[in-house]
Design a protein around this motif. Structure first.
Motif, mmCIF file in Angstrom:
data_model
loop_
_atom_site.group_PDB
_atom_site.id
_atom_site.type_symbol
_atom_site.label_atom_id
_atom_site.label_comp_id
_atom_site.label_asym_id
_atom_site.label_seq_id
_atom_site.Cartn_x
_atom_site.Cartn_y
_atom_site.Cartn_z
ATOM 1 N N UNK A 41 0.834 -1.202 0.000
ATOM 2 C CA UNK A 41 0.000 0.000 0.000
ATOM 3 C C UNK A 41 0.870 1.254 0.000
ATOM 4 N N UNK A 42 1.960 1.224 0.765
ATOM 5 C CA UNK A 42 2.871 2.370 0.810
ATOM 6 C C UNK A 42 3.395 2.713 -0.581
ATOM 7 N N UNK A 43 3.877 1.710 -1.297
ATOM 8 C CA UNK A 43 4.441 1.977 -2.620
ATOM 9 C C UNK A 43 3.359 2.302 -3.648
ATOM 10 N N UNK A 44 2.180 1.689 -3.501
ATOM 11 C CA UNK A 44 1.081 2.040 -4.404
ATOM 12 C C UNK A 44 0.725 3.519 -4.278
ATOM 13 N N UNK A 45 0.629 4.006 -3.041
ATOM 14 C CA UNK A 45 0.305 5.414 -2.804
ATOM 15 C C UNK A 45 1.412 6.322 -3.334
ATOM 16 N N UNK A 46 2.661 5.899 -3.129
ATOM 17 C CA UNK A 46 3.811 6.704 -3.528
ATOM 18 C C UNK A 46 3.925 6.800 -5.046
ATOM 19 N N UNK A 47 3.800 5.666 -5.728
ATOM 20 C CA UNK A 47 4.019 5.639 -7.173
ATOM 21 C C UNK A 47 2.794 6.090 -7.960
ATOM 22 N N UNK A 48 1.617 5.859 -7.423
ATOM 23 C CA UNK A 48 0.393 6.285 -8.107
ATOM 24 C C UNK A 48 0.421 7.796 -8.334
ATOM 25 N N UNK A 49 0.958 8.515 -7.376
ATOM 26 C CA UNK A 49 1.039 9.963 -7.479
ATOM 27 C C UNK A 49 1.885 10.398 -8.675
ATOM 28 N N UNK A 50 2.856 9.551 -9.072
ATOM 29 C CA UNK A 50 3.757 9.889 -10.178
ATOM 30 C C UNK A 50 3.374 9.204 -11.495
ATOM 31 N N UNK A 77 1.642 18.528 -14.793
ATOM 32 C CA UNK A 77 0.982 19.004 -13.576
ATOM 33 C C UNK A 77 -0.531 18.802 -13.677
ATOM 34 N N UNK A 78 -1.106 19.076 -14.862
ATOM 35 C CA UNK A 78 -2.541 18.845 -15.055
ATOM 36 C C UNK A 78 -2.896 17.375 -14.826
ATOM 37 N N UNK A 79 -2.087 16.481 -15.407
ATOM 38 C CA UNK A 79 -2.346 15.045 -15.252
ATOM 39 C C UNK A 79 -2.153 14.623 -13.799
ATOM 40 N N UNK A 80 -1.142 15.200 -13.134
ATOM 41 C CA UNK A 80 -0.892 14.873 -11.731
ATOM 42 C C UNK A 80 -2.082 15.292 -10.856
ATOM 43 N N UNK A 81 -2.601 16.501 -11.069
ATOM 44 C CA UNK A 81 -3.751 16.971 -10.282
ATOM 45 C C UNK A 81 -4.992 16.134 -10.578
ATOM 46 N N UNK A 82 -5.136 15.735 -11.817
ATOM 47 C CA UNK A 82 -6.238 14.843 -12.176
ATOM 48 C C UNK A 82 -6.100 13.511 -11.430
ATOM 49 N N UNK A 83 -4.859 13.023 -11.298
ATOM 50 C CA UNK A 83 -4.615 11.791 -10.553
ATOM 51 C C UNK A 83 -4.949 11.968 -9.085
ATOM 52 N N UNK A 84 -4.660 13.148 -8.532
ATOM 53 C CA UNK A 84 -5.001 13.436 -7.132
ATOM 54 C C UNK A 84 -6.510 13.311 -6.923
ATOM 55 N N UNK A 85 -7.293 13.838 -7.868
ATOM 56 C CA UNK A 85 -8.756 13.720 -7.777
ATOM 57 C C UNK A 85 -9.187 12.259 -7.814
ATOM 58 N N UNK A 86 -8.568 11.494 -8.705
ATOM 59 C CA UNK A 86 -8.892 10.079 -8.833
ATOM 60 C C UNK A 86 -8.570 9.327 -7.545
ATOM 61 N N UNK A 87 -7.387 9.623 -6.973
ATOM 62 C CA UNK A 87 -6.985 8.987 -5.716
ATOM 63 C C UNK A 87 -7.944 9.361 -4.593
ATOM 64 N N UNK A 88 -8.370 10.626 -4.568
ATOM 65 C CA UNK A 88 -9.279 11.090 -3.517
ATOM 66 C C UNK A 88 -10.587 10.295 -3.536
ATOM 67 N N UNK A 126 -8.427 17.776 -16.665
ATOM 68 C CA UNK A 126 -8.447 18.085 -15.231
ATOM 69 C C UNK A 126 -9.794 18.679 -14.822
ATOM 70 N N UNK A 127 -10.328 19.589 -15.627
ATOM 71 C CA UNK A 127 -11.613 20.223 -15.317
ATOM 72 C C UNK A 127 -12.725 19.178 -15.262
ATOM 73 N N UNK A 128 -12.729 18.265 -16.227
ATOM 74 C CA UNK A 128 -13.771 17.231 -16.250
ATOM 75 C C UNK A 128 -13.651 16.308 -15.037
ATOM 76 N N UNK A 129 -12.418 15.950 -14.669
ATOM 77 C CA UNK A 129 -12.229 15.095 -13.504
ATOM 78 C C UNK A 129 -12.645 15.816 -12.225
ATOM 79 N N UNK A 130 -12.313 17.105 -12.115
ATOM 80 C CA UNK A 130 -12.699 17.872 -10.931
ATOM 81 C C UNK A 130 -14.218 17.935 -10.805
ATOM 82 N N UNK A 131 -14.908 18.128 -11.937
ATOM 83 C CA UNK A 131 -16.369 18.154 -11.922
ATOM 84 C C UNK A 131 -16.961 16.814 -11.512
ATOM 85 N N UNK A 132 -16.378 15.727 -12.012
ATOM 86 C CA UNK A 132 -16.856 14.395 -11.652
ATOM 87 C C UNK A 132 -16.578 14.098 -10.182
ATOM 88 N N UNK A 133 -15.413 14.538 -9.704
ATOM 89 C CA UNK A 133 -15.044 14.357 -8.300
ATOM 90 C C UNK A 133 -16.029 15.101 -7.385
#
Length: 423
Positions: free
Chosen positions: A47-56, A230-241, A375-382
């Motif tokens: 889980x530690x590495x999944x969280x760490x690498x998913x962000x990248x 950065x856009x893709x990274x922030x979109x990934x943050x929404x997905x992880x959330x 990113x905008x579409x993911x934020x709206x879905x989130x």
């Protein structure tokens, strides 16, 4: 166009299926070490590495779109620069993880609330395997670049090499040298660096011009590179959330509901492995046509991607309808979990049709580097997910949670459809 899509999608699907084997192998070996503590430690470390690498994971997605456009434009120098910048970011991030490993580990242990002796064993696993961070992130960068160069087979070969080396090395270190959990970590570490080396050998077949440092750090192109990533990274943050909150919401309802949701999510993951293949094909082909300024083929590619996405969605819906409950019975022998899962099975049945558009559009948007709209579409879905969660869960409980998740998947596709435009 269909042949081009399948030529890229099929190896990507096979590579996606082999990727979870790395964690599965470690888990299987730990499960035979004679104590549940080893299995728990591997679970915590995983889980530690999944969280760490998913962000990248943005390193793969951002690199594929930019390299595909350079490929479509017939510009090998630009392709080489995309790869060089992506690898530079990957290796730097990996080195920083190694440098700050102690702080990262303590934060993860606090977040996961791991207690001794599991945390002690997880520490051995983490502090060995963290040395593979540059290789893992470098493999992300190379996988995205190979895909952008219209070659998804290399992703499959690297995945196969990593898994074969991991099996052989881990079994040798654990059972012949009696290294225990350190042997599991060391075997995986060797496999990660072997895969990275294999990727580099495959790169030699392209005979690219060697980029100059001054070109790598050219400001205008660097700004675009980081803007996309950065856009893709922030979109990934929404997905992880959404994913973490979905898991947390199941946990709050008790161990039975958590087990049920985990079981049903396996059906979503299985479908996602297949649809990611379609998305990866979209990244490569749409990026290529955008780079070549061939708008006609961009729109043709989008249409065919949606045809294949719809075919997969209908096929999975049919399979789940006819045999999904049997699949759940195979995944768990706990009668209580199976019985409760059947009550919520209808939600898993709606996943393919609700979600296929989001996967197909993801590939299109990344290939076209329309990452801000992505990113905008993911934020709206989130936002849709969390709004429905707070409105429905108090009334509908776990049914409300699943309805919020299905609406989140559907909203991603709806917003992407509304925002898409390529001139």
């Amino acid at each position: 166009m269909d042949r081009r899509i399948l030529r890229l999608a099929v190896p990507s699907i096979l590579a996606n299926i082999t990727t979870p084997l790395l964690a599965l192998i470690d888990t299987a070996i730990a499960g035979h070490l004679g104590s549940e503590r080893y299995l728990a430690a591997i679970a915590v470390g995983g889980v530690m590495f999944n969280m760490l690498y998913w962000f990248f994971s943005f390193l793969r997605a951002g690199t594929s779109g930019l390299s595909a456009q350079a490929c479509g434009a017939g510009d090998p120098s630009a392709s080489a620069l995309v790869l060089a910048r992506s690898l530079l970011v990957a290796l730097t991030a990996g080195a920083l993880m190694i440098l700050f490993q102690e702080g990262i580990f303590k934060m993860m242990v606090w977040f996961l609330e791991a207690k001794p002796p599991v945390s002690s064993l997880a520490s051995v696993y983490f502090h060995l395997l963290i040395w593979g961070a540059p290789a893992v992130l470098g493999n992300y960068a190379m996988a995205g670049w190979f895909l952008g160069m219209q070659n998804s087979r290399m992703m499959l070969w690297v995945s196969l090499i990593i898994n074969v080396v991991n099996i052989v090395t881990s079994l040798t270190l654990v059972y012949l040298l009696d290294m225990g959990i350190a042997g599991i970590a060391a075997g995986t570490l060797v496999a990660q660096w072997t895969g990275f080396g294999a990727g580099f050998l495959f790169l030699k077949g392209y005979r690219m011009p060697r980029p100059k440092w001054a070109d790598i750090f050219r400001w205008n192109e660097l700004r675009r590179f980081f803007s996309v990533n950065v856009d893709v990274m922030l979109r990934t943050v929404c997905l992880i959330a959404v994913t973490l909150w979905f898991t947390r919401a199941g946990s709050v309802q008790g161990p039975l509901i958590l087990a049920v949701n985990t079981l049903l999510m396996q059906l979503f993951l299985l479908f996602s492995y297949m649809m990611d293949g379609v998305a990866f094909a979209g990244e490569a082909l749409v990026g290529r046509y955008v780079g070549a300024r061939d708008v006609q083929h961009v729109h043709l590619c989008v249409k065919r991607l949606f045809v294949w996405g719809a075919v997969w969605a209908l096929l999975f819906t049919l399979v789940y309808f006819l045999g999904g409950e049997g699949i759940l019975d195979l995944l768990s022998d706990d009668a209580g979990v199976r019985s409760a899962a059947h009550e919520y099975f209808v939600w898993a049945l709606t996943i393919p049709l609700a979600g296929f558009a989001a996967f197909a559009w993801d590939g299109v948007y990344i290939g076209a580097t329309l990452t801000r709209r992505l990113l905008v579409s993911m934020a709206g879905a989130c936002a849709t997910f969390f709004l429905l969660y707070y409105l429905l869960v108090p009334v509908m409980h776990n049914h409300g949670l699943w309805l919020a998740f299905i609406a989140y998947l559907a909203m991603r596709g709806i917003l992407q459809t509304l925002l898409f435009k390529v001139n």
